[in-house]
Scaffold this motif. Structure first.
Motif, PDB file in Angstrom:
ATOM      1  N   ARG A 137       0.806  -1.221   0.000  1.00 27.29           N
ATOM      2  CA  ARG A 137       0.000   0.000   0.000  1.00 27.29           C
ATOM      3  C   ARG A 137       0.837   1.268   0.000  1.00 27.29           C
ATOM      4  NH1 ARG A 137      -2.245  -1.001   4.422  1.00 27.29           N
ATOM      5  NH2 ARG A 137      -1.028   0.394   5.738  1.00 27.29           N
ATOM      6  N   GLU A 138       1.930   1.288   0.755  1.00 25.11           N
ATOM      7  CA  GLU A 138       2.695   2.523   0.934  1.00 25.11           C
ATOM      8  C   GLU A 138       3.834   2.570  -0.078  1.00 25.11           C
ATOM      9  OE1 GLU A 138       3.796   3.259   4.969  1.00 25.11           O
ATOM     10  OE2 GLU A 138       1.836   2.620   5.759  1.00 25.11           O
ATOM     11  N   SER A 139       3.592   3.299  -1.154  1.00 25.88           N
ATOM     12  CA  SER A 139       4.560   3.324  -2.259  1.00 25.88           C
ATOM     13  C   SER A 139       5.876   3.963  -1.866  1.00 25.88           C
ATOM     14  CB  SER A 139       3.970   4.061  -3.455  1.00 25.88           C
ATOM     15  OG  SER A 139       3.634   5.399  -3.117  1.00 25.88           O
ATOM     16  N   ASP A 140       5.888   4.766  -0.804  1.00 28.02           N
ATOM     17  CA  ASP A 140       7.127   5.423  -0.368  1.00 28.02           C
ATOM     18  C   ASP A 140       7.773   4.729   0.827  1.00 28.02           C
ATOM     19  OD1 ASP A 140       6.974   7.354  -2.341  1.00 28.02           O
ATOM     20  OD2 ASP A 140       5.812   8.729  -1.106  1.00 28.02           O
ATOM     21  N   LEU A 141       7.285   3.548   1.188  1.00 22.93           N
ATOM     22  CA  LEU A 141       7.853   2.836   2.330  1.00 22.93           C
ATOM     23  C   LEU A 141       9.339   2.572   2.135  1.00 22.93           C
ATOM     24  CD1 LEU A 141       7.475   1.180   4.987  1.00 22.93           C
ATOM     25  CD2 LEU A 141       7.004  -0.795   3.522  1.00 22.93           C
ATOM     26  N   LEU A 142       9.750   2.333   0.893  1.00 22.66           N
ATOM     27  CA  LEU A 142      11.138   1.978   0.616  1.00 22.66           C
ATOM     28  C   LEU A 142      11.998   3.177   0.244  1.00 22.66           C
ATOM     29  CD1 LEU A 142      10.549  -1.354  -1.328  1.00 22.66           C
ATOM     30  CD2 LEU A 142      11.175  -1.038   1.068  1.00 22.66           C
ATOM     31  N   ALA A 143      11.458   4.362   0.377  1.00 20.40           N
ATOM     32  CA  ALA A 143      12.272   5.559   0.134  1.00 20.40           C
ATOM     33  C   ALA A 143      13.430   5.588   1.125  1.00 20.40           C
ATOM     34  CB  ALA A 143      11.425   6.825   0.281  1.00 20.40           C
ATOM     35  N   GLY A 144      14.637   5.650   0.630  1.00 21.65           N
ATOM     36  CA  GLY A 144      15.817   5.694   1.481  1.00 21.65           C
ATOM     37  C   GLY A 144      16.295   4.326   1.945  1.00 21.65           C
ATOM     38  N   ALA A 145      15.546   3.274   1.635  1.00 24.37           N
ATOM     39  CA  ALA A 145      15.977   1.921   2.035  1.00 24.37           C
ATOM     40  C   ALA A 145      17.003   1.396   1.040  1.00 24.37           C
ATOM     41  CB  ALA A 145      14.793   0.978   2.111  1.00 24.37           C
ATOM     42  N   ARG A 146      17.960   0.664   1.537  1.00 24.52           N
ATOM     43  CA  ARG A 146      18.918   0.014   0.660  1.00 24.52           C
ATOM     44  C   ARG A 146      18.362  -1.285   0.114  1.00 24.52           C
ATOM     45  NH1 ARG A 146      22.300  -0.641  -3.306  1.00 24.52           N
ATOM     46  NH2 ARG A 146      23.860  -2.268  -2.988  1.00 24.52           N
ATOM     47  N   LEU A 147      17.542  -1.979   0.943  1.00 20.06           N
ATOM     48  CA  LEU A 147      17.150  -3.325   0.580  1.00 20.06           C
ATOM     49  C   LEU A 147      15.826  -3.682   1.237  1.00 20.06           C
ATOM     50  CD1 LEU A 147      19.595  -6.315   0.483  1.00 20.06           C
ATOM     51  CD2 LEU A 147      17.517  -6.531   1.849  1.00 20.06           C
ATOM     52  N   ALA A 148      14.974  -4.373   0.495  1.00 25.83           N
ATOM     53  CA  ALA A 148      13.744  -4.947   1.051  1.00 25.83           C
ATOM     54  C   ALA A 148      13.948  -6.452   1.167  1.00 25.83           C
ATOM     55  CB  ALA A 148      12.556  -4.638   0.167  1.00 25.83           C
ATOM     56  N   TYR A 149      13.765  -6.980   2.367  1.00 26.93           N
ATOM     57  CA  TYR A 149      13.931  -8.415   2.599  1.00 26.93           C
ATOM     58  C   TYR A 149      12.541  -9.021   2.780  1.00 26.93           C
ATOM     59  CZ  TYR A 149      15.860 -12.828   4.039  1.00 26.93           C
ATOM     60  OH  TYR A 149      16.187 -14.158   4.084  1.00 26.93           O
ATOM     61  N   LEU A 150      12.169  -9.948   1.877  1.00 23.04           N
ATOM     62  CA  LEU A 150      10.782 -10.354   1.753  1.00 23.04           C
ATOM     63  C   LEU A 150      10.611 -11.870   1.842  1.00 23.04           C
ATOM     64  CD1 LEU A 150      10.038  -8.131  -1.377  1.00 23.04           C
ATOM     65  CD2 LEU A 150       9.663  -7.516   1.027  1.00 23.04           C
ATOM     66  N   GLU A 151       9.462 -12.277   2.353  1.00 21.35           N
ATOM     67  CA  GLU A 151       8.967 -13.642   2.261  1.00 21.35           C
ATOM     68  C   GLU A 151       7.490 -13.564   1.906  1.00 21.35           C
ATOM     69  OE1 GLU A 151       9.462 -15.601   5.982  1.00 21.35           O
ATOM     70  OE2 GLU A 151      11.640 -15.444   6.012  1.00 21.35           O
ATOM     71  N   SER A 152       7.014 -14.486   1.085  1.00 21.66           N
ATOM     72  CA  SER A 152       5.591 -14.582   0.771  1.00 21.66           C
ATOM     73  C   SER A 152       5.290 -16.019   0.367  1.00 21.66           C
ATOM     74  CB  SER A 152       5.210 -13.608  -0.352  1.00 21.66           C
ATOM     75  OG  SER A 152       3.840 -13.721  -0.686  1.00 21.66           O
ATOM     76  N   PRO A 153       4.641 -16.788   1.258  1.00 17.62           N
ATOM     77  CA  PRO A 153       4.145 -16.381   2.560  1.00 17.62           C
ATOM     78  C   PRO A 153       5.278 -16.277   3.576  1.00 17.62           C
ATOM     79  CG  PRO A 153       3.728 -18.714   2.236  1.00 17.62           C
ATOM     80  CD  PRO A 153       4.278 -18.195   0.929  1.00 17.62           C
ATOM     81  N   ASN A 154       4.996 -15.522   4.649  1.00 20.09           N
ATOM     82  CA  ASN A 154       6.020 -15.384   5.676  1.00 20.09           C
ATOM     83  C   ASN A 154       5.918 -16.521   6.695  1.00 20.09           C
ATOM     84  OD1 ASN A 154       3.642 -14.494   6.834  1.00 20.09           O
ATOM     85  ND2 ASN A 154       4.410 -12.512   7.460  1.00 20.09           N
ATOM     86  N   SER A 155       6.901 -16.584   7.571  1.00 21.90           N
ATOM     87  CA  SER A 155       7.032 -17.739   8.463  1.00 21.90           C
ATOM     88  C   SER A 155       5.908 -17.797   9.487  1.00 21.90           C
ATOM     89  CB  SER A 155       8.389 -17.681   9.182  1.00 21.90           C
ATOM     90  OG  SER A 155       9.434 -17.819   8.252  1.00 21.90           O
ATOM     91  N   MET A 156       5.399 -18.982   9.713  1.00 16.38           N
ATOM     92  CA  MET A 156       4.356 -19.298  10.691  1.00 16.38           C
ATOM     93  C   MET A 156       3.002 -18.709  10.332  1.00 16.38           C
ATOM     94  SD  MET A 156       5.935 -21.297  12.850  1.00 16.38           S
ATOM     95  CE  MET A 156       5.023 -21.437  14.386  1.00 16.38           C
ATOM     96  N   MET A 157       2.951 -17.392  10.036  1.00 18.65           N
ATOM     97  CA  MET A 157       1.667 -16.720   9.805  1.00 18.65           C
ATOM     98  C   MET A 157       1.143 -16.917   8.386  1.00 18.65           C
ATOM     99  SD  MET A 157       0.868 -15.421  12.714  1.00 18.65           S
ATOM    100  CE  MET A 157      -0.223 -14.009  12.555  1.00 18.65           C
TER     101      MET A 157
END
Length: 384
Positions: A137-157
């Protein structure tokens, strides 16, 4: 990015093109490789040749495995490591530096979380945690971030995200995307086709499939994989051994077939769990859960009602074993509450919001009907 032209079954069944027509690559159990001449040796040391030099950085059996993973993930290159966590650590250490920010998915694999909190954060790397919907949803969440570390689906949940949307946000802000594809494997998901930069696998899981190997692998563009080969593979030394690479090649030959059986058993469980009053929620994303996802793997989570004693349920299981990891031929159960007992992590489930009555199931290759009977009888034993 390359395009995979063959079907997965055809690619996995392709024989090794060896000197003697062998169907599988031989195990090159050698620590080093010699040269016939000064000129040949000089060419290798100067980078003008890619022939094997030393098995800490390159081995023919390991290379065969890496090439297969690159083809399966439709990437330019791949590099193997001694464990999934070695692959995660080598990737992050090669790509981030003090002052950088990593935007990480919530409910990330626990040891990935510990690596970030216990090693990267003290070195001056900022880590922020965000649920899948915030990444989308937040298109600017990664502004200034070097890296996004992702899982889909994530662990346990088992929460999923739209990787194509998130990858688009990352590209606009110049952030790299690293995705752990251990749950789906290339049989069910190709993240690079959705815009992800690097794909990590704990190859100990479905890629091995036999619970006899600990390994990891990273796939992606040649330039990024080259950074890992130049820096963290040789200097951290967590190389993949030739025998483990050979076992992984063995496992890959049956990946598509095994994933079909794991997924079929999961489909049966998901349908029947909906009828059980002792089960309050099922977390098992299927093919319609996120763009690019082509099916359901055998790893899922269930939440049990208050009238079920989880310790009694766990002790009553006969075909399911209690144990960590997943993706092998055997079925496993991991109660979330028991993870509280791990030293130094007593508050982790509360901090991340994992329901205390959640149980993660890894559905193996046993008869689906036999597994279901075992699950149901354990529920009956455990009723208060």
């Amino acid at each position: 990015m390359t395009t995979r032209m063959e079907g997965l079954d055809t690619l996995l069944a392709a024989p090794h093109d060896g000197t003697f027509g062998e169907m599988t690559p031989p195990i090159y159990q050698s620590s080093l490789f010699g040269f016939a001449s000064y000129a040949e040796f000089e060419d290798r040391m100067a980078g003008r040749s890619d022939r094997p030099l030393y098995s800490r950085v390159q081995n023919p059996t390991v290379s065969a495995f890496e090439q297969m993973i690159a083809r399966l993930e439709a990437t330019e290159a791949a590099v193997g490591f001694a464990s999934g966590m070695a692959a995660v650590a080598a990737t992050l250490f090669a790509l981030v530096k003090p002052g950088d920010r990593i935007a990480c998915i919530t409910h990330v694999y626990p040891d990935s979380y510990r690596l970030m909190e216990r090693m990267l954060r003290p070195w001056g790397i900022e880590i922020t945690y965000h649920p899948p919907e915030q990444f989308e949803r937040e298109s600017d969440l990664l502004a200034g971030a070097r890296l996004a570390y992702l899982e889909s689906p994530n662990s346990m949940m088992m929460e999923v995200m739209d990787l194509q949307v998130v990858a688009g946000h990352a590209r606009r802000h110049g952030a790299l995307t690293v995705f752990d594809n251990s749950w789906a494997t290339p049989a069910l998901l190709n993240p690079v086709a959705l815009g992800i930069d690097l794909v990590i696998h704990s190859a100990s899981k479905y890629i091995s499939g036999h619970s006899d190997t600990v390994a990891g692998v990273v796939a992606g563009p040649a330039e990024l994989i080259g950074r890992l080969r130049d820096l963290t593979l040789p200097l951290l030394g967590a190389k993949l051994a030739p025998f483990e690479a050979w076992l992984l090649l063995r496992g890959l030959r049956t990946l598509e077939t095994r994933m079909r059986q794991h997924g079929g058993t999961a489909d049966l469980f998901v349908d029947r769990l909906a009828t059980r009053p002792e089960v309050t929620r099922v977390r098992s994303p299927g093919a319609d859960a996120a763009p690019g996802l082509r099916g359901r793997s055998g790893l899922l989570s269930v939440e049990l009602s208050e009238n079920i004693s989880i310790p009694h349920f766990a002790d009553a299981l006969r075909l399911f074993r209690l144990g960590v990891s997943w993706g092998g031929f055997e079925s496993l159960a991991v109660p979330a509450a028991i993870t509280l007992k791990q030293a130094g992590e007593q508050n982790a489930p509360q901090r991340f919001g994992v329901p205390p009555r959640l149980v993660r199931l890894s559905l193996g290759l046993e008869s689906a009907e036999d597994l279901w009977k075992d699950f149901v009888q354990a529920l009956e034993v455990a009723k208060n």
